[in-house]
Write a protein that holds these residues in place. Structure first.
Motif, PDB file in Angstrom:
ATOM      1  N   ALA A 179     -16.025  -2.534   3.288  1.00  0.00           N
ATOM      2  CA  ALA A 179     -16.267  -2.689   4.724  1.00  0.00           C
ATOM      3  C   ALA A 179     -17.738  -2.476   5.053  1.00  0.00           C
ATOM      4  O   ALA A 179     -18.303  -3.173   5.917  1.00  0.00           O
ATOM      5  N   SER A 180     -18.380  -1.525   4.368  1.00  0.00           N
ATOM      6  CA  SER A 180     -19.799  -1.257   4.614  1.00  0.00           C
ATOM      7  C   SER A 180     -20.656  -2.446   4.195  1.00  0.00           C
ATOM      8  O   SER A 180     -21.630  -2.796   4.874  1.00  0.00           O
ATOM      9  N   ILE A 181     -20.320  -3.058   3.081  1.00  0.00           N
ATOM     10  CA  ILE A 181     -21.064  -4.242   2.619  1.00  0.00           C
ATOM     11  C   ILE A 181     -20.905  -5.372   3.638  1.00  0.00           C
ATOM     12  O   ILE A 181     -21.878  -6.033   4.020  1.00  0.00           O
ATOM     13  N   PHE A 182     -19.676  -5.588   4.105  1.00  0.00           N
ATOM     14  CA  PHE A 182     -19.416  -6.641   5.088  1.00  0.00           C
ATOM     15  C   PHE A 182     -20.204  -6.393   6.375  1.00  0.00           C
ATOM     16  O   PHE A 182     -20.860  -7.296   6.905  1.00  0.00           O
ATOM     17  N   LEU A 183     -20.156  -5.154   6.878  1.00  0.00           N
ATOM     18  CA  LEU A 183     -20.851  -4.834   8.125  1.00  0.00           C
ATOM     19  C   LEU A 183     -22.368  -4.952   7.967  1.00  0.00           C
ATOM     20  O   LEU A 183     -23.061  -5.443   8.869  1.00  0.00           O
ATOM     21  N   THR A 184     -22.884  -4.505   6.824  1.00  0.00           N
ATOM     22  CA  THR A 184     -24.336  -4.601   6.591  1.00  0.00           C
ATOM     23  C   THR A 184     -24.783  -6.054   6.605  1.00  0.00           C
ATOM     24  O   THR A 184     -25.786  -6.410   7.244  1.00  0.00           O
ATOM     25  N   LYS A 185     -24.035  -6.914   5.922  1.00  0.00           N
ATOM     26  CA  LYS A 185     -24.395  -8.337   5.893  1.00  0.00           C
ATOM     27  C   LYS A 185     -24.224  -8.973   7.271  1.00  0.00           C
ATOM     28  O   LYS A 185     -25.001  -9.849   7.664  1.00  0.00           O
ATOM     29  N   LEU A 186     -23.201  -8.518   8.020  1.00  0.00           N
ATOM     30  CA  LEU A 186     -22.975  -9.062   9.368  1.00  0.00           C
ATOM     31  C   LEU A 186     -24.119  -8.677  10.305  1.00  0.00           C
ATOM     32  O   LEU A 186     -24.624  -9.505  11.072  1.00  0.00           O
ATOM     33  N   ILE A 187     -24.560  -7.412  10.239  1.00  0.00           N
ATOM     34  CA  ILE A 187     -25.614  -6.923  11.140  1.00  0.00           C
ATOM     35  C   ILE A 187     -26.967  -7.552  10.809  1.00  0.00           C
ATOM     36  O   ILE A 187     -27.725  -7.936  11.702  1.00  0.00           O
ATOM     37  N   THR A 188     -27.272  -7.648   9.526  1.00  0.00           N
ATOM     38  CA  THR A 188     -28.612  -8.098   9.120  1.00  0.00           C
ATOM     39  C   THR A 188     -28.690  -9.594   8.862  1.00  0.00           C
ATOM     40  O   THR A 188     -29.795 -10.137   8.814  1.00  0.00           O
ATOM     41  N   GLY A 189     -27.545 -10.257   8.674  1.00  0.00           N
ATOM     42  CA  GLY A 189     -27.555 -11.666   8.321  1.00  0.00           C
ATOM     43  C   GLY A 189     -28.344 -11.930   7.062  1.00  0.00           C
ATOM     44  O   GLY A 189     -28.953 -12.996   6.897  1.00  0.00           O
ATOM     45  N   ALA A 190     -28.371 -10.957   6.158  1.00  0.00           N
ATOM     46  CA  ALA A 190     -29.268 -11.005   5.001  1.00  0.00           C
ATOM     47  C   ALA A 190     -28.902 -12.120   4.025  1.00  0.00           C
ATOM     48  O   ALA A 190     -27.743 -12.277   3.636  1.00  0.00           O
ATOM     49  N   ASN A 191     -29.923 -12.869   3.645  1.00  0.00           N
ATOM     50  CA  ASN A 191     -29.799 -13.925   2.656  1.00  0.00           C
ATOM     51  C   ASN A 191     -30.601 -13.505   1.429  1.00  0.00           C
ATOM     52  O   ASN A 191     -31.788 -13.207   1.534  1.00  0.00           O
ATOM     53  N   ALA A 192     -29.963 -13.454   0.258  1.00  0.00           N
ATOM     54  CA  ALA A 192     -30.657 -13.040  -0.970  1.00  0.00           C
ATOM     55  C   ALA A 192     -31.309 -14.245  -1.642  1.00  0.00           C
ATOM     56  O   ALA A 192     -30.685 -15.293  -1.796  1.00  0.00           O
ATOM     57  N   VAL A 193     -32.581 -14.092  -2.033  1.00  0.00           N
ATOM     58  CA  VAL A 193     -33.327 -15.119  -2.762  1.00  0.00           C
ATOM     59  C   VAL A 193     -33.786 -14.497  -4.077  1.00  0.00           C
ATOM     60  O   VAL A 193     -34.430 -13.440  -4.077  1.00  0.00           O
ATOM     61  N   TRP A 194     -33.459 -15.125  -5.206  1.00  0.00           N
ATOM     62  CA  TRP A 194     -33.842 -14.610  -6.525  1.00  0.00           C
ATOM     63  C   TRP A 194     -34.957 -15.502  -7.068  1.00  0.00           C
ATOM     64  O   TRP A 194     -34.704 -16.635  -7.477  1.00  0.00           O
ATOM     65  N   ALA A 195     -36.172 -14.996  -7.038  1.00  0.00           N
ATOM     66  CA  ALA A 195     -37.353 -15.766  -7.412  1.00  0.00           C
ATOM     67  C   ALA A 195     -37.889 -15.299  -8.765  1.00  0.00           C
ATOM     68  O   ALA A 195     -38.672 -14.352  -8.841  1.00  0.00           O
ATOM     69  N   GLY A 196     -37.409 -15.922  -9.852  1.00  0.00           N
ATOM     70  CA  GLY A 196     -37.849 -15.512 -11.189  1.00  0.00           C
ATOM     71  C   GLY A 196     -37.152 -14.274 -11.697  1.00  0.00           C
ATOM     72  O   GLY A 196     -37.659 -13.602 -12.603  1.00  0.00           O
ATOM     73  N   CYS A 197     -36.007 -13.961 -11.134  1.00  0.00           N
ATOM     74  CA  CYS A 197     -35.269 -12.746 -11.495  1.00  0.00           C
ATOM     75  C   CYS A 197     -33.794 -13.108 -11.664  1.00  0.00           C
ATOM     76  O   CYS A 197     -33.208 -13.738 -10.776  1.00  0.00           O
ATOM     77  N   ASP A 198     -33.214 -12.711 -12.799  1.00  0.00           N
ATOM     78  CA  ASP A 198     -31.811 -13.013 -13.075  1.00  0.00           C
ATOM     79  C   ASP A 198     -30.917 -12.024 -12.322  1.00  0.00           C
ATOM     80  O   ASP A 198     -30.935 -10.825 -12.628  1.00  0.00           O
ATOM     81  N   PRO A 199     -30.128 -12.478 -11.362  1.00  0.00           N
ATOM     82  CA  PRO A 199     -29.311 -11.533 -10.591  1.00  0.00           C
ATOM     83  C   PRO A 199     -28.222 -10.860 -11.425  1.00  0.00           C
ATOM     84  O   PRO A 199     -27.770  -9.766 -11.071  1.00  0.00           O
ATOM     85  N   LYS A 200     -27.797 -11.495 -12.523  1.00  0.00           N
ATOM     86  CA  LYS A 200     -26.684 -10.954 -13.310  1.00  0.00           C
ATOM     87  C   LYS A 200     -27.153 -10.178 -14.541  1.00  0.00           C
ATOM     88  O   LYS A 200     -26.344  -9.826 -15.394  1.00  0.00           O
ATOM     89  N   CYS A 201     -28.442  -9.931 -14.644  1.00  0.00           N
ATOM     90  CA  CYS A 201     -28.981  -9.189 -15.783  1.00  0.00           C
ATOM     91  C   CYS A 201     -28.365  -7.790 -15.835  1.00  0.00           C
ATOM     92  O   CYS A 201     -28.209  -7.134 -14.805  1.00  0.00           O
ATOM     93  N   GLU A 202     -28.020  -7.325 -17.033  1.00  0.00           N
ATOM     94  CA  GLU A 202     -27.400  -6.006 -17.177  1.00  0.00           C
ATOM     95  C   GLU A 202     -28.391  -4.940 -17.624  1.00  0.00           C
ATOM     96  O   GLU A 202     -28.001  -3.824 -17.959  1.00  0.00           O
ATOM     97  N   LYS A 203     -29.680  -5.269 -17.645  1.00  0.00           N
ATOM     98  CA  LYS A 203     -30.686  -4.282 -18.051  1.00  0.00           C
ATOM     99  C   LYS A 203     -30.846  -3.201 -16.986  1.00  0.00           C
ATOM    100  O   LYS A 203     -30.549  -3.404 -15.814  1.00  0.00           O
ATOM    101  N   VAL A 210     -22.172   9.476   4.436  1.00  0.00           N
ATOM    102  CA  VAL A 210     -22.512   8.050   4.428  1.00  0.00           C
ATOM    103  C   VAL A 210     -23.391   7.726   3.227  1.00  0.00           C
ATOM    104  O   VAL A 210     -23.137   6.773   2.476  1.00  0.00           O
ATOM    105  N   ALA A 211     -24.467   8.518   3.044  1.00  0.00           N
ATOM    106  CA  ALA A 211     -25.429   8.222   1.981  1.00  0.00           C
ATOM    107  C   ALA A 211     -24.804   8.370   0.597  1.00  0.00           C
ATOM    108  O   ALA A 211     -24.950   7.489  -0.261  1.00  0.00           O
ATOM    109  N   CYS A 212     -24.117   9.476   0.378  1.00  0.00           N
ATOM    110  CA  CYS A 212     -23.600   9.767  -0.965  1.00  0.00           C
ATOM    111  C   CYS A 212     -22.188   9.220  -1.176  1.00  0.00           C
ATOM    112  O   CYS A 212     -21.884   8.691  -2.248  1.00  0.00           O
ATOM    113  N   GLY A 213     -21.330   9.359  -0.158  1.00  0.00           N
ATOM    114  CA  GLY A 213     -19.943   8.952  -0.337  1.00  0.00           C
ATOM    115  C   GLY A 213     -19.756   7.456  -0.359  1.00  0.00           C
ATOM    116  O   GLY A 213     -18.939   6.934  -1.121  1.00  0.00           O
ATOM    117  N   ILE A 214     -20.519   6.736   0.480  1.00  0.00           N
ATOM    118  CA  ILE A 214     -20.354   5.279   0.545  1.00  0.00           C
ATOM    119  C   ILE A 214     -21.340   4.569  -0.376  1.00  0.00           C
ATOM    120  O   ILE A 214     -20.962   3.712  -1.174  1.00  0.00           O
TER     121      ILE A 214
END
Length: 216
Positions: A7-31, A78-82
């Protein structure tokens, strides 16, 4: 509290309308990674954290100021629990309360981190000089990738003193990985990493980055 994360992820994206752009960075990297970004709003760490792919988000902890986020039971929950934040001291640093050691321990335990090298919010949208913590952390845990991140508009969506967000769209731009170079001095490193964040700004406006932000 972890059950509130979706729910926090949904609300954060709803409030900020944030669009992620990956410029030369692999989003799925496990490093192991240290995401470092400009800081202008209390929305910053939640927005960056929410923009990560779910697998990366699960192993990434925002680093937050204990004197602010730990001041009440609610803010700590909020900071630690969520968000599973790592709370650090900004003043009265001691051997047992050393934030660099706390962050290095978390990285060695396999947790990536989100940090804000300016140390405090810059409310006018500029990016101020970086404090030396990022250099010391890169020196202590050289195996971690340093990922520059530019956060657009969050200082305008929730300005200081406002309780309600302003309806604007934001962008989270992730840049190419960096590392501390052998023999690189602290001033040059801090200037290079700050420039890497600045050079991501054109991506938030649909342009191309300066070549100086490319892989080290």
């Amino acid at each position: 509290m972890p059950m509130l994360r979706p729910a926090s992820i949904f609300l954060t994206k709803l409030i900020t309308g944030a669009n992620a752009v990956w410029a030369g960075c692999d989003p799925k990297c496990e490093k192991l990674r240290i995401y470092f970004a400009n800081h202008g709003s209390h929305l910053d760490f939640a927005t960056l954290w929410a923009a990560l792919p779910s697998a990366a988000r699960e192993r990434t902890r925002p680093v937050a100021a204990r004197d602010y986020w730990g001041r009440t039971r609610l803010t700590r929950a909020v900071a630690c629990g969520i968000f599973n934040s790592l709370l650090i001291a900004r003043e009265a640093i001691s051997r047992t309360e050393n934030p660099i050691s706390q962050m290095a321990d978390a990285l060695r335990a396999g947790q990536s981190l989100i940090i804000f090298p300016e140390g405090t919010r810059c409310l006018d949208g500029n990016i101020t000089e970086f404090k030396p913590g990022l250099y010391h952390l890169a020196n202590k845990v050289p195996e971690a990738e340093l990922i520059p991140v530019y956060l657009q508009n969050l200082n305008r969506i929730l300005p200081k003193g406002h309780l309600l967000p302003i309806p604007l769209i934001s962008t989270v731009v992730f840049g190419a990985p960096l590392r501390l170079e052998e023999g690189e001095r602290k001033p040059e490193f801090l200037r290079r990493t700050r420039d890497a964040v600045l050079n991501l700004m054109p991506h938030a406006h649909g342009g191309s980055p300066n070549p100086a932000s490319g892989p080290a």
